[in-house]
Design a protein around this motif. Sequence first.
Motif, short mmCIF file in Angstrom:
data_model
loop_
_atom_site.label_atom_id
_atom_site.label_comp_id
_atom_site.label_asym_id
_atom_site.label_seq_id
_atom_site.Cartn_x
_atom_site.Cartn_y
_atom_site.Cartn_z
N LYS A 238 -17.30 -39.05 15.70
CA LYS A 238 -15.91 -39.11 16.12
C LYS A 238 -15.42 -40.52 15.85
N ILE A 239 -14.39 -40.64 15.04
CA ILE A 239 -13.83 -41.94 14.68
C ILE A 239 -12.34 -41.92 14.98
N THR A 240 -11.89 -42.87 15.77
CA THR A 240 -10.46 -42.98 16.09
C THR A 240 -10.00 -44.40 15.82
N ILE A 241 -8.72 -44.54 15.50
CA ILE A 241 -8.12 -45.86 15.25
C ILE A 241 -6.80 -45.93 16.01
N ILE A 254 -16.03 -45.64 17.31
CA ILE A 254 -16.92 -44.74 16.58
C ILE A 254 -17.98 -44.21 17.54
N GLU A 255 -18.17 -42.91 17.52
CA GLU A 255 -19.25 -42.27 18.26
C GLU A 255 -19.98 -41.35 17.28
N TYR A 293 -14.53 -51.78 17.32
CA TYR A 293 -14.21 -52.92 16.47
C TYR A 293 -12.73 -53.28 16.61
N TYR A 294 -12.45 -54.57 16.76
CA TYR A 294 -11.08 -55.09 16.74
C TYR A 294 -10.90 -55.80 15.40
N GLN A 310 -6.16 -42.98 8.13
CA GLN A 310 -6.97 -41.84 7.70
C GLN A 310 -7.93 -42.24 6.60
N ARG A 311 -7.51 -43.12 5.71
CA ARG A 311 -8.40 -43.57 4.64
C ARG A 311 -9.58 -44.35 5.21
N VAL A 312 -9.33 -45.21 6.19
CA VAL A 312 -10.41 -45.97 6.81
C VAL A 312 -11.37 -45.02 7.53
N ILE A 313 -10.84 -44.02 8.22
CA ILE A 313 -11.68 -43.04 8.90
C ILE A 313 -12.55 -42.29 7.90
#
Length: 437
Positions: A238-241, A254-255, A293-294, A310-313
């Motif tokens: 699971k990745i969120t920004i 990130i999990e 991460y900051y 979305q591209r980074v994810i």
Amino acid sequence: MEWPELEIDEYEKFILRMNPPRVVIDNATCERATLVKVDSVNKQGVLLEVVQILTDLDLTIHKAYISSDCGWFMDVFHVTDCTGNKATDVGLIEYIQKRIALNHHYPRRVGVQIAAEHTVLELTGTDRPGLLSEIFALLTEIRCNVVAAELWTHNMRVACLIYVTDETTFGPIEDPERLVRIKESLCSVLKGNKDGKGARTSLASTVTHTDRRLHQMMFADRDFERVDEGKLWIQEQKITIENCDEKGYSVINIECRDRPKLLFDIVCTLTDMEYVVFHATVDSDRVKAYQEYYIRHMDGCTLNSEAERQRVIQCLGAAIERRVPEGLRLELCTGDRIGLLSDVTRIFREHGLSVTRADVTTRGDKALNVFYVTDTAGNPVDLKVIDAIRQELGQAILQVTDSAGHCKSPPQEAGAKFRFSFGNLFGRPARFFTTWA
């Protein structure tokens, strides 16, 4: 174990005395892990350099607290060795301290080196069963001796680094016309019977850190774009920004399933995408990893558009997944000889096996090779097929080992604990709150 000596000239010693980074190895504070504490003046890429040094020593990073704002770099890493124990070897401790200190002032020591002893071939293209066998057969035919190689496959793409020497001189191949022919021949193999869109071969005059270069090659080949949009990533993740507007950061949470080298893969990807990590926390319960991460882009901007987020994810998801091998792990240990890899991979192909990952090394007169294999449809291999291959190659030469990896994790400790997050300091709720140590 003996660790290599690091040569330090008088000028380097003078620089280190004037502005030394502080590297402390602490085996007293934590019961189950060694703490590596690094304080130094901040500079571009220093986080990746430190993580790379620890990872290259087969140290697993279970927790980390990272802060590199205001021109100063202050990190703490909780590490264990490959057996899950503390790093207590005196030689290893001294090597870590010297290596980080030297690399702080001379980053060329880690990362890029001149390819003086070998010719380095870089290959990317569409993966297919039997491809590695065809590559090694061609190299044998054109009188190239493979000294080392590493191959990754992911999302129907393949990236491969091959270190070769001339079969006669055992040195690098220097004839420009011959090098052109080698490139053209390898490109034809990569293309196969199709149009070979995306097939690339190149010669590297310098050697970048192998894992980092494979990440870069996969990224350039856009392996993060799913062929089947409906297919989920193999790793549960699971990745969120989000944006922390009051502090001017984008926050990535990130999990995912924990594994060795996970932190390196993520930091490597963010660095190569030109994002700077200012603060981060890394935690793990030895089953799942939780990372925060900051970041900002190198130009100082946050991730302001949904398309960029979305591209980074996608890219981080691919970085997490591409190192995870699929299939059964086979170890080949035997006397090295010209044509060995061509013969072994041909036998794999004749028995209907497809190589999803390979790590080929030569130490003296010994070949030490690791292959991960599936059948041609990507399914688990019938062990009867493996028995037949072992009969053909030799029972003692080819061994089946645990595909889940060798590194052991320390036992879990019952009880929930608070998980530190920089979000608590910045006035925003932390994504994760509890962990099992």
